[in-house]
Write a protein that holds these residues in place. Sequence first.
Motif: not given
Length: 435
Positions: A353-354, A356-358, A382-383, A385-387, A397
């Motif tokens: 979660a910490n 960055d998906p990008s 990360h969930r 929706e974070d992507f 998912s």
Amino acid sequence: MRDFAISDNAAVQAQLDRLGALSLPSGRLGLDTVRELCARLGNPQDRMPPVFHVAGTNGKGSTCTYLRYILEAQGLTVHSATKPHLVRYNERIRIAGALIDDELLAALLKEALDAGADLEPSFFEVTTVATFMAFSRIPADVCVIETGLGGRLDATNVMPTAAVCGIATLGMDHEAFLLAPEDGVPSDPLARIAFEKASIAKPGVPLVTMAYPERAAESVRATAAQIGAPVVMRGHGWDAAIGEAIAYRDEQGALTLPLPALPGQHQAENAALAVAMIRHQRAVPVSPEAMAKGIVEARWPARLQRLGAGPVTALAQGRTVWLDGGHNPDAGLAIARHLESQPPVHLVMGMLANKDPSAILKPLADRALSISVVPAPGHDAHRPEDFAPFTGLPVRSFSNVPDALAALPAGGDVLIVGSLYLAGEVLRLNQEVPD
């Protein structure tokens, strides 16, 4: 920061449970605790064989691997310490080339934990001191030691000297720890990262590095000068051209070395750094033949690893499955460069979660066929929706990697990526446990 470790050995698991209960006390960063713990245990960091000490944002583990294989090809006995582990905690400590055995590991962890019970040490501080104890008590010719987070305040930096120090590539990662404002250190983010990594330098010990943007290069030079370490930077002391081979050169002369078996141009760059470190130390002699042999033979799991036949790959229905623990922008770019010559991929991603998906999605935007999100075992992740903001593809998912693979659309290959913790789980499920 905490880590995730389990063992089939009851004695080891008892100590891992104690380790798992440790955390970095809020607001405490520094080397005082690890120094005190070392002192209570006879200062093992002062009694180790000559050390090759390596820092960097990406590539430091691979560089350590090339160092180990090259030194072993020379016939030397090598202790090595890398992190994190993928499947078994034992992977963090190699004694004379072999993973530390459970009996010794349990005893060392217990000794370190008992000695520091009132100090509230961190997971990494205890691990580092246990490593130092092993390396100081068991004879070897050299040690190869990878830093963890940063360098200046990394627990390994209590070592008073080394045969040579090295810095692999620099980039943005662990910003919450490394970029907190502090008096007397650079405020520019990349210069600050360079300062932290270069602070592993030791007085009079060569600091061998890659080439960096000028603001980072200047930070490295200034930091090393303050410590009293000579800097040997790529392009200023050594260089390498990567083509059909590694064309290496420095003031001692030129070498033509083979490309690694590990895929990706960045691995040839890491191998060249390992060669430069070896050429700029005087603790042990190493022949060009050993360099060539070590580069070709080196293996490093979960770094653009093509998975072999197993329960996980069977679900991919004949497609190539790549595995990489990359999670930051430089890792994303390195993966993208390799995949330029490969078929497009279905991404199976599990990111802490910490992170960055990008960092992964943007470089791979032109190569991705689909995106499946899975948990990162033992950690907040990360969930789906974070992507979504970083891709035009639907994001699905799944509760685990096998379910994600079984539901993939037709065509393309597969890349499982985003976390070394996820990579370790995949290796375990595919029965490819590192040894």
